[in-house]
Design a protein around this motif. Structure first.
Motif, mmCIF file in Angstrom:
data_model
loop_
_atom_site.group_PDB
_atom_site.id
_atom_site.type_symbol
_atom_site.label_atom_id
_atom_site.label_comp_id
_atom_site.label_asym_id
_atom_site.label_seq_id
_atom_site.Cartn_x
_atom_site.Cartn_y
_atom_site.Cartn_z
ATOM 1 N N VAL A 1 -4.020 -12.380 -11.412
ATOM 2 C CA VAL A 1 -4.285 -11.524 -10.259
ATOM 3 C C VAL A 1 -5.780 -11.553 -9.942
ATOM 4 C CG1 VAL A 1 -4.264 -9.144 -9.401
ATOM 5 C CG2 VAL A 1 -2.310 -10.033 -10.692
ATOM 6 N N ALA B 1 2.009 0.946 -5.025
ATOM 7 C CA ALA B 1 1.347 -0.362 -5.031
ATOM 8 C C ALA B 1 1.271 -0.936 -6.439
ATOM 9 C CB ALA B 1 -0.046 -0.246 -4.423
ATOM 10 N N THR B 2 1.070 -0.073 -7.433
ATOM 11 C CA THR B 2 1.023 -0.548 -8.821
ATOM 12 C C THR B 2 2.357 -1.178 -9.211
ATOM 13 O OG1 THR B 2 -0.621 1.125 -9.431
ATOM 14 C CG2 THR B 2 0.669 0.155 -11.222
ATOM 15 N N HIS C 1 -1.006 -8.816 -1.364
ATOM 16 C CA HIS C 1 -2.314 -8.161 -1.493
ATOM 17 C C HIS C 1 -2.090 -6.662 -1.625
ATOM 18 C CE1 HIS C 1 -6.631 -7.582 0.341
ATOM 19 N NE2 HIS C 1 -6.511 -7.078 -0.876
ATOM 20 N N ALA C 2 -2.338 -6.142 -2.837
ATOM 21 C CA ALA C 2 -2.151 -4.719 -3.115
ATOM 22 C C ALA C 2 -3.451 -3.960 -2.891
ATOM 23 C CB ALA C 2 -1.681 -4.519 -4.550
ATOM 24 N N HIS C 3 -3.319 -2.733 -2.363
ATOM 25 C CA HIS C 3 -4.464 -1.870 -2.101
ATOM 26 C C HIS C 3 -4.275 -0.586 -2.891
ATOM 27 C CE1 HIS C 3 -6.072 -4.381 1.195
ATOM 28 N NE2 HIS C 3 -4.809 -4.753 1.263
ATOM 29 N N LEU C 4 -5.231 -0.286 -3.772
ATOM 30 C CA LEU C 4 -5.043 0.744 -4.783
ATOM 31 C C LEU C 4 -6.102 1.825 -4.692
ATOM 32 C CD1 LEU C 4 -4.631 -1.982 -7.477
ATOM 33 C CD2 LEU C 4 -2.758 -0.486 -6.824
ATOM 34 N N TRP D 1 -3.094 -7.622 -15.518
ATOM 35 C CA TRP D 1 -2.971 -8.323 -14.245
ATOM 36 C C TRP D 1 -3.960 -9.491 -14.163
ATOM 37 C CZ3 TRP D 1 -3.085 -3.594 -10.377
ATOM 38 C CH2 TRP D 1 -1.879 -2.874 -10.509
ATOM 39 N N SER E 1 0.834 -1.204 0.000
ATOM 40 C CA SER E 1 0.000 0.000 0.000
ATOM 41 C C SER E 1 0.861 1.243 0.000
ATOM 42 C CB SER E 1 -0.905 0.006 1.243
ATOM 43 O OG SER E 1 -1.674 1.180 1.299
ATOM 44 N N VAL F 1 -1.218 -13.005 -6.345
ATOM 45 C CA VAL F 1 -1.478 -11.608 -6.022
ATOM 46 C C VAL F 1 -2.978 -11.327 -6.049
ATOM 47 C CG1 VAL F 1 -1.107 -9.192 -6.694
ATOM 48 C CG2 VAL F 1 0.746 -10.863 -6.973
ATOM 49 N N ALA G 1 -5.487 -7.854 -5.788
ATOM 50 C CA ALA G 1 -5.405 -6.397 -5.900
ATOM 51 C C ALA G 1 -6.799 -5.825 -5.689
ATOM 52 C CB ALA G 1 -4.857 -5.983 -7.265
ATOM 53 N N VAL H 1 2.710 -4.638 -7.502
ATOM 54 C CA VAL H 1 1.976 -5.767 -8.098
ATOM 55 C C VAL H 1 2.870 -6.466 -9.105
ATOM 56 C CG1 VAL H 1 0.063 -6.410 -9.605
ATOM 57 C CG2 VAL H 1 -0.337 -4.845 -7.699
#
Length: 382
Positions: A154, A111-112, A101-104, A149, A13, A125, A127, A115
Protein backbone atom coordinates in the motif's frame (compact mmCIF):
# COMPACT_ATOMS: atom_id res chain seq x y z
CA UNK A 1 -3.69 14.28 -18.64
CA UNK A 2 -0.77 14.24 -21.05
CA UNK A 3 1.91 11.71 -20.21
CA UNK A 4 -0.31 9.60 -17.93
CA UNK A 5 -2.16 6.38 -18.65
CA UNK A 6 -5.87 6.82 -17.99
CA UNK A 7 -6.95 4.76 -14.99
CA UNK A 8 -10.17 3.65 -13.34
CA UNK A 9 -10.10 4.70 -9.68
CA UNK A 10 -12.16 3.58 -6.70
CA UNK A 11 -12.13 6.30 -4.03
CA UNK A 12 -12.91 4.85 -0.60
CA UNK A 13 -14.13 7.23 2.09
CA UNK A 14 -16.37 7.02 5.15
CA UNK A 15 -17.56 10.56 4.47
CA UNK A 16 -18.68 12.34 1.32
CA UNK A 17 -21.07 15.19 0.49
CA UNK A 18 -23.70 16.14 1.40
CA UNK A 19 -21.84 15.83 4.73
CA UNK A 20 -19.71 18.91 5.33
CA UNK A 21 -16.04 18.69 6.25
CA UNK A 22 -12.50 18.73 5.00
CA UNK A 23 -12.20 15.09 3.89
CA UNK A 24 -15.64 15.18 2.26
CA UNK A 25 -14.74 18.23 0.23
CA UNK A 26 -11.31 17.00 -0.79
CA UNK A 27 -12.55 13.56 -1.88
CA UNK A 28 -15.36 15.16 -3.88
CA UNK A 29 -13.07 17.67 -5.56
CA UNK A 30 -10.38 15.05 -6.25
CA UNK A 31 -13.00 12.78 -7.83
CA UNK A 32 -14.19 15.52 -10.17
CA UNK A 33 -10.73 16.77 -11.11
CA UNK A 34 -9.60 13.22 -11.89
CA UNK A 35 -12.73 12.77 -14.00
CA UNK A 36 -12.12 16.08 -15.77
CA UNK A 37 -8.64 14.81 -16.65
CA UNK A 38 -10.21 11.80 -18.39
CA UNK A 39 -9.97 9.14 -15.67
CA UNK A 40 -12.91 6.97 -14.61
CA UNK A 41 -13.85 7.58 -10.98
CA UNK A 42 -16.22 5.76 -8.66
CA UNK A 43 -16.66 6.67 -5.00
CA UNK A 44 -17.58 4.14 -2.31
CA UNK A 45 -18.88 5.83 0.84
CA UNK A 46 -20.91 5.11 3.97
CA UNK A 47 -22.56 8.54 3.78
CA UNK A 48 -26.25 8.76 2.93
CA UNK A 49 -27.03 10.65 -0.28
CA UNK A 50 -28.82 13.99 -0.61
CA UNK A 51 -32.12 12.17 -1.22
CA UNK A 52 -31.51 9.54 1.49
CA UNK A 53 -29.81 7.12 -0.92
CA UNK A 54 -28.31 4.14 0.93
CA UNK A 55 -28.01 0.33 0.85
CA UNK A 56 -25.67 0.41 -2.16
CA UNK A 57 -27.67 2.79 -4.34
CA UNK A 58 -25.54 3.91 -7.28
CA UNK A 59 -25.84 7.52 -8.45
CA UNK A 60 -23.99 9.51 -11.11
CA UNK A 61 -22.74 13.05 -10.51
CA UNK A 62 -21.61 15.62 -13.03
CA UNK A 63 -18.39 14.72 -14.87
CA UNK A 64 -19.60 11.11 -14.79
CA UNK A 65 -18.42 10.43 -11.23
CA UNK A 66 -20.25 7.36 -9.93
CA UNK A 67 -21.09 7.24 -6.20
CA UNK A 68 -21.96 4.00 -4.40
CA UNK A 69 -23.93 4.95 -1.27
CA UNK A 70 -23.22 2.01 1.09
CA UNK A 71 -24.88 3.70 4.09
CA UNK A 72 -27.20 1.88 6.49
CA UNK A 73 -29.72 3.45 8.92
CA UNK A 74 -27.80 4.54 12.01
CA UNK A 75 -28.32 7.27 14.63
CA UNK A 76 -27.39 10.79 13.42
CA UNK A 77 -26.37 9.32 10.08
CA UNK A 78 -23.12 7.78 11.29
CA UNK A 79 -21.02 6.83 8.21
CA UNK A 80 -20.39 3.24 9.32
CA UNK A 81 -21.30 -0.04 7.62
CA UNK A 82 -19.55 -3.21 8.83
CA UNK A 83 -21.61 -5.25 6.33
CA UNK A 84 -20.31 -3.42 3.24
CA UNK A 85 -17.01 -5.24 2.43
CA UNK A 86 -18.52 -8.30 0.72
CA UNK A 87 -20.68 -6.25 -1.66
CA UNK A 88 -17.92 -3.69 -2.24
CA UNK A 89 -15.52 -6.47 -3.15
CA UNK A 90 -18.01 -7.82 -5.65
CA UNK A 91 -18.33 -4.39 -7.23
CA UNK A 92 -14.58 -3.81 -7.26
CA UNK A 93 -13.97 -7.14 -9.00
CA UNK A 94 -16.80 -6.61 -11.48
CA UNK A 95 -15.75 -3.01 -12.18
CA UNK A 96 -12.22 -3.83 -13.41
CA UNK A 97 -10.61 -1.02 -11.46
CA UNK A 98 -6.93 -0.15 -11.82
CA UNK A 99 -6.40 1.25 -8.30
CA UNK A 100 -8.19 1.97 -5.03
CA UNK A 101 -7.53 5.13 -3.02
CA UNK A 102 -8.62 5.22 0.63
CA UNK A 103 -9.03 8.47 2.56
CA UNK A 104 -8.64 8.15 6.32
CA UNK A 105 -9.33 10.34 9.34
CA UNK A 106 -8.69 9.62 13.01
CA UNK A 107 -11.61 7.17 13.04
CA UNK A 108 -12.40 5.65 9.63
CA UNK A 109 -13.81 2.15 10.12
CA UNK A 110 -15.43 2.03 6.67
CA UNK A 111 -12.34 3.07 4.69
CA UNK A 112 -10.11 0.92 6.90
CA UNK A 113 -12.25 -2.14 6.14
CA UNK A 114 -12.22 -1.31 2.44
CA UNK A 115 -8.40 -1.13 2.26
CA UNK A 116 -8.39 -4.78 3.28
CA UNK A 117 -11.23 -5.45 0.83
CA UNK A 118 -9.37 -3.83 -2.07
CA UNK A 119 -6.18 -5.74 -1.24
CA UNK A 120 -8.10 -9.02 -1.13
CA UNK A 121 -9.55 -8.14 -4.56
CA UNK A 122 -5.99 -7.83 -5.88
CA UNK A 123 -6.03 -4.07 -6.44
CA UNK A 124 -3.11 -1.68 -5.99
CA UNK A 125 -4.02 0.56 -3.06
CA UNK A 126 -3.06 4.09 -1.99
CA UNK A 127 -4.10 5.24 1.49
CA UNK A 128 -3.97 8.93 2.42
CA UNK A 129 -4.25 10.03 6.07
CA UNK A 130 -6.01 13.38 6.47
CA UNK A 131 -5.57 13.76 10.23
CA UNK A 132 -2.83 14.35 12.79
CA UNK A 133 -2.10 11.13 14.67
CA UNK A 134 -1.62 12.57 18.15
CA UNK A 135 -3.16 11.07 21.29
CA UNK A 136 -4.42 8.18 19.17
CA UNK A 137 -0.84 7.15 18.26
CA UNK A 138 -0.67 4.27 20.81
CA UNK A 139 -3.91 2.84 19.37
CA UNK A 140 -2.55 3.02 15.82
CA UNK A 141 0.68 1.30 16.92
CA UNK A 142 -1.29 -1.35 18.80
CA UNK A 143 -3.59 -2.00 15.83
CA UNK A 144 -0.57 -2.23 13.52
CA UNK A 145 -2.62 -2.00 10.34
CA UNK A 146 -0.67 0.91 8.82
CA UNK A 147 2.60 -1.01 8.94
CA UNK A 148 0.93 -4.18 7.63
CA UNK A 149 -0.57 -2.26 4.74
CA UNK A 150 2.78 -0.74 3.80
CA UNK A 151 4.45 -4.14 3.87
CA UNK A 152 1.73 -5.40 1.50
CA UNK A 153 2.53 -2.66 -0.98
CA UNK A 154 0.00 0.00 0.00
CA UNK A 155 1.28 3.48 -0.90
CA UNK A 156 0.87 5.12 2.51
CA UNK A 157 0.65 8.89 2.48
CA UNK A 158 -0.52 11.92 4.42
CA UNK A 159 -1.67 15.39 3.48
CA UNK A 160 1.37 17.25 4.85
CA UNK A 161 4.97 16.69 5.86
CA UNK A 162 4.08 17.00 9.53
CA UNK A 163 1.18 14.54 9.25
CA UNK A 164 3.39 12.12 7.30
CA UNK A 165 5.92 12.16 10.13
CA UNK A 166 3.20 11.17 12.59
CA UNK A 167 2.04 8.35 10.29
CA UNK A 168 5.62 7.13 9.95
CA UNK A 169 6.03 7.07 13.74
CA UNK A 170 2.80 5.09 14.13
CA UNK A 171 3.48 2.67 11.25
CA UNK A 172 7.12 1.88 11.91
CA UNK A 173 10.03 2.20 9.52
CA UNK A 174 8.01 2.41 6.29
CA UNK A 175 7.82 4.87 3.43
CA UNK A 176 5.12 7.53 3.82
CA UNK A 177 4.50 9.96 0.98
CA UNK A 178 3.14 13.50 1.15
CA UNK A 179 0.04 14.25 -0.91
CA UNK A 180 -1.08 17.82 -0.23
CA UNK A 181 -4.72 18.76 -0.60
CA UNK A 182 -5.69 20.63 -3.75
CA UNK A 183 -7.22 24.01 -4.42
CA UNK A 184 -8.53 26.00 -7.38
CA UNK A 185 -5.90 28.71 -6.93
CA UNK A 186 -7.07 30.86 -9.84
CA UNK A 187 -10.62 31.05 -8.44
CA UNK A 188 -9.39 32.33 -5.06
CA UNK A 189 -6.91 34.82 -6.53
CA UNK A 190 -8.00 38.48 -6.44
CA UNK A 191 -9.17 39.79 -9.79
CA UNK A 192 -9.88 43.26 -11.18
CA UNK A 193 -13.25 43.26 -9.40
CA UNK A 194 -11.57 43.45 -5.97
CA UNK A 195 -11.81 46.99 -4.63
CA UNK A 196 -8.61 48.73 -3.49
CA UNK A 197 -8.09 48.81 0.26
CA UNK A 198 -9.13 51.88 2.17
CA UNK A 199 -6.34 52.70 4.68
CA UNK A 200 -8.89 54.51 6.86
CA UNK A 201 -10.72 51.19 7.41
CA UNK A 202 -7.76 49.88 9.40
CA UNK A 203 -5.85 46.62 9.24
CA UNK A 204 -8.27 43.74 8.77
CA UNK A 205 -7.34 40.38 10.34
CA UNK A 206 -9.40 37.45 9.03
CA UNK A 207 -9.77 33.76 9.73
CA UNK A 208 -12.16 30.86 9.04
CA UNK A 209 -12.57 27.74 11.16
CA UNK A 210 -14.96 25.42 12.87
CA UNK A 211 -15.48 26.78 16.38
CA UNK A 212 -14.40 23.60 18.17
CA UNK A 213 -11.81 23.09 20.91
CA UNK A 214 -9.39 21.32 18.58
CA UNK A 215 -9.06 24.50 16.50
CA UNK A 216 -8.26 26.53 19.67
CA UNK A 217 -10.56 29.49 18.94
CA UNK A 218 -10.17 30.95 22.45
CA UNK A 219 -6.39 30.92 22.00
CA UNK A 220 -6.94 32.81 18.77
CA UNK A 221 -8.95 35.47 20.60
CA UNK A 222 -6.17 35.67 23.18
CA UNK A 223 -3.61 36.23 20.42
CA UNK A 224 -5.74 38.99 18.92
CA UNK A 225 -6.15 40.63 22.33
CA UNK A 226 -2.39 40.54 22.87
CA UNK A 227 -1.69 41.81 19.33
CA UNK A 228 -3.94 44.81 20.00
CA UNK A 229 -2.02 45.48 23.24
CA UNK A 230 1.33 45.30 21.44
CA UNK A 231 0.24 47.47 18.56
CA UNK A 232 0.45 51.26 18.57
CA UNK A 233 -3.03 52.52 19.56
CA UNK A 234 -2.90 54.83 16.53
CA UNK A 235 -3.06 51.80 14.20
CA UNK A 236 -6.72 50.83 13.70
CA UNK A 237 -7.29 47.08 13.92
CA UNK A 238 -10.37 44.98 13.24
CA UNK A 239 -10.90 41.24 12.91
CA UNK A 240 -13.49 38.94 11.35
CA UNK A 241 -13.76 35.30 12.49
CA UNK A 242 -15.93 33.21 10.15
CA UNK A 243 -17.30 29.89 11.35
CA UNK A 244 -19.77 28.14 13.63
CA UNK A 245 -19.51 25.57 16.38
CA UNK A 246 -19.98 24.78 20.06
CA UNK A 247 -17.27 27.22 21.19
CA UNK A 248 -19.18 30.24 19.90
CA UNK A 249 -20.87 31.11 23.21
CA UNK A 250 -17.57 30.97 25.13
CA UNK A 251 -15.95 33.15 22.47
CA UNK A 252 -18.74 35.73 22.66
CA UNK A 253 -18.30 35.84 26.43
CA UNK A 254 -14.55 36.33 26.02
CA UNK A 255 -15.09 39.24 23.63
CA UNK A 256 -17.64 40.94 25.93
CA UNK A 257 -15.44 40.55 29.01
CA UNK A 258 -12.49 42.23 27.29
CA UNK A 259 -14.35 44.88 25.36
CA UNK A 260 -13.22 43.49 22.00
CA UNK A 261 -16.01 45.04 19.96
CA UNK A 262 -13.60 45.35 17.04
CA UNK A 263 -13.91 41.56 16.49
CA UNK A 264 -16.92 40.34 14.50
CA UNK A 265 -18.20 36.77 14.16
CA UNK A 266 -20.55 36.55 11.14
CA UNK A 267 -21.03 32.78 11.39
CA UNK A 268 -20.39 30.20 8.70
CA UNK A 269 -19.75 31.63 5.23
CA UNK A 270 -20.09 29.82 1.93
CA UNK A 271 -17.17 29.71 -0.51
CA UNK A 272 -18.20 32.97 -2.17
CA UNK A 273 -18.44 34.63 1.21
CA UNK A 274 -15.04 33.32 2.28
CA UNK A 275 -13.48 34.52 -0.95
CA UNK A 276 -14.90 38.01 -0.39
CA UNK A 277 -13.72 37.96 3.23
CA UNK A 278 -10.17 37.04 2.25
CA UNK A 279 -10.09 39.70 -0.45
CA UNK A 280 -10.92 42.27 2.25
CA UNK A 281 -8.23 40.93 4.60
CA UNK A 282 -4.71 42.16 5.34
CA UNK A 283 -3.61 39.24 7.57
CA UNK A 284 -4.93 35.70 8.01
CA UNK A 285 -4.32 34.16 11.44
CA UNK A 286 -4.61 30.68 12.98
CA UNK A 287 -3.61 29.24 16.35
CA UNK A 288 -4.57 25.61 15.60
CA UNK A 289 -1.79 23.16 16.48
CA UNK A 290 -3.32 19.93 15.17
CA UNK A 291 -3.75 21.09 11.58
CA UNK A 292 -3.00 18.12 9.34
CA UNK A 293 -2.88 20.44 6.35
CA UNK A 294 -4.56 23.83 6.75
CA UNK A 295 -6.84 24.19 3.73
CA UNK A 296 -8.28 27.45 5.13
CA UNK A 297 -4.80 28.96 5.33
CA UNK A 298 -4.11 27.78 1.77
CA UNK A 299 -7.29 29.45 0.55
CA UNK A 300 -6.24 32.69 2.23
CA UNK A 301 -2.78 32.41 0.71
CA UNK A 302 -4.26 31.84 -2.73
CA UNK A 303 -6.44 34.91 -2.16
CA UNK A 304 -3.30 36.98 -1.59
CA UNK A 305 -3.43 37.29 2.21
CA UNK A 306 -0.23 36.85 4.28
CA UNK A 307 -0.71 34.01 6.79
CA UNK A 308 0.29 33.92 10.47
CA UNK A 309 0.19 30.48 12.09
CA UNK A 310 2.04 28.22 14.55
CA UNK A 311 5.15 26.50 13.29
CA UNK A 312 5.15 22.69 13.12
CA UNK A 313 1.70 22.12 11.61
CA UNK A 314 0.50 21.27 8.13
CA UNK A 315 0.63 25.00 7.35
CA UNK A 316 4.42 24.59 7.06
CA UNK A 317 3.75 23.07 3.61
CA UNK A 318 1.77 26.16 2.60
CA UNK A 319 3.69 29.13 4.06
CA UNK A 320 7.36 30.07 3.84
CA UNK A 321 8.24 32.04 6.96
CA UNK A 322 9.13 35.65 6.19
CA UNK A 323 8.18 35.32 2.51
CA UNK A 324 4.41 34.91 2.28
CA UNK A 325 3.59 34.86 5.98
CA UNK A 326 5.02 34.42 9.46
CA UNK A 327 5.28 31.17 11.45
CA UNK A 328 5.59 31.33 15.23
CA UNK A 329 6.63 28.94 17.98
CA UNK A 330 3.94 29.97 20.50
CA UNK A 331 0.65 31.79 20.91
CA UNK A 332 2.64 34.80 22.11
CA UNK A 333 4.67 34.55 18.92
CA UNK A 334 1.48 34.48 16.85
CA UNK A 335 0.30 37.66 18.62
CA UNK A 336 3.64 39.36 18.02
CA UNK A 337 3.57 38.35 14.34
CA UNK A 338 0.08 39.76 13.87
CA UNK A 339 1.16 43.01 15.53
CA UNK A 340 4.29 43.13 13.36
CA UNK A 341 2.36 42.74 10.12
CA UNK A 342 -0.34 45.17 11.22
CA UNK A 343 2.29 47.80 12.01
CA UNK A 344 4.37 47.34 8.85
CA UNK A 345 2.46 48.22 5.69
CA UNK A 346 5.59 47.76 3.56
CA UNK A 347 6.06 44.20 4.85
CA UNK A 348 2.43 43.37 4.06
CA UNK A 349 2.72 44.90 0.61
CA UNK A 350 5.88 42.91 -0.16
CA UNK A 351 4.26 39.67 0.92
CA UNK A 352 1.12 40.41 -1.09
CA UNK A 353 3.21 41.08 -4.18
CA UNK A 354 5.01 37.75 -3.70
CA UNK A 355 1.66 36.00 -3.31
CA UNK A 356 0.35 37.65 -6.47
CA UNK A 357 3.32 36.46 -8.54
CA UNK A 358 3.75 33.04 -6.87
CA UNK A 359 0.44 31.17 -6.70
CA UNK A 360 0.40 28.11 -4.40
CA UNK A 361 1.90 24.93 -5.76
CA UNK A 362 -1.12 22.98 -4.47
CA UNK A 363 -3.24 23.91 -7.48
CA UNK A 364 -5.50 21.06 -8.59
CA UNK A 365 -3.47 20.32 -11.73
CA UNK A 366 -0.37 19.65 -9.61
CA UNK A 367 -2.38 17.75 -7.00
CA UNK A 368 -3.92 15.44 -9.61
CA UNK A 369 -0.43 14.75 -11.01
CA UNK A 370 0.87 14.00 -7.50
CA UNK A 371 -2.12 11.71 -6.88
CA UNK A 372 -1.42 9.75 -10.07
CA UNK A 373 2.20 9.42 -8.95
CA UNK A 374 0.93 7.87 -5.71
CA UNK A 375 -1.12 5.43 -7.76
CA UNK A 376 1.98 4.43 -9.69
CA UNK A 377 3.84 3.99 -6.40
CA UNK A 378 1.06 1.63 -5.35
CA UNK A 379 1.52 -0.39 -8.55
CA UNK A 380 -1.16 1.05 -10.83
CA UNK A 381 -0.39 1.67 -14.52
CA UNK A 382 1.16 5.08 -15.09
Amino acid sequence: MAGWTLVKVALLSDCYPPRLGGIERQVHDLAHHLAAAGHEVEVFTATTGPHDERHGVRTVEEDGVVVHRMAIPLPIGLPVNPFAPREVRRRLEAGRFDVAHAHLGVVSPFATDLVRTALSAGLPVAATVHCVIDRSAPLFRLAGHLGRWARRGVALGAVSSMAAGRVRAAAGDVEVGVLNNGIDAAWWAPGPDVAPRDPAAGVHVVTAMRLVRRKRPLALLGALHEARRLLDPAVPLRATLAGEGPQRRAMEGYLRARGMGWVSMPGRLDREGLRALHHSGDVYVSTARLEAFGIAALEARAAGVPVVAPRGTGVDDVVTDGVDGLLAASDEGVAAAVARLAADADLRTGMREHLRTHPPRQDWAATVAATLAEYRRAGAPG
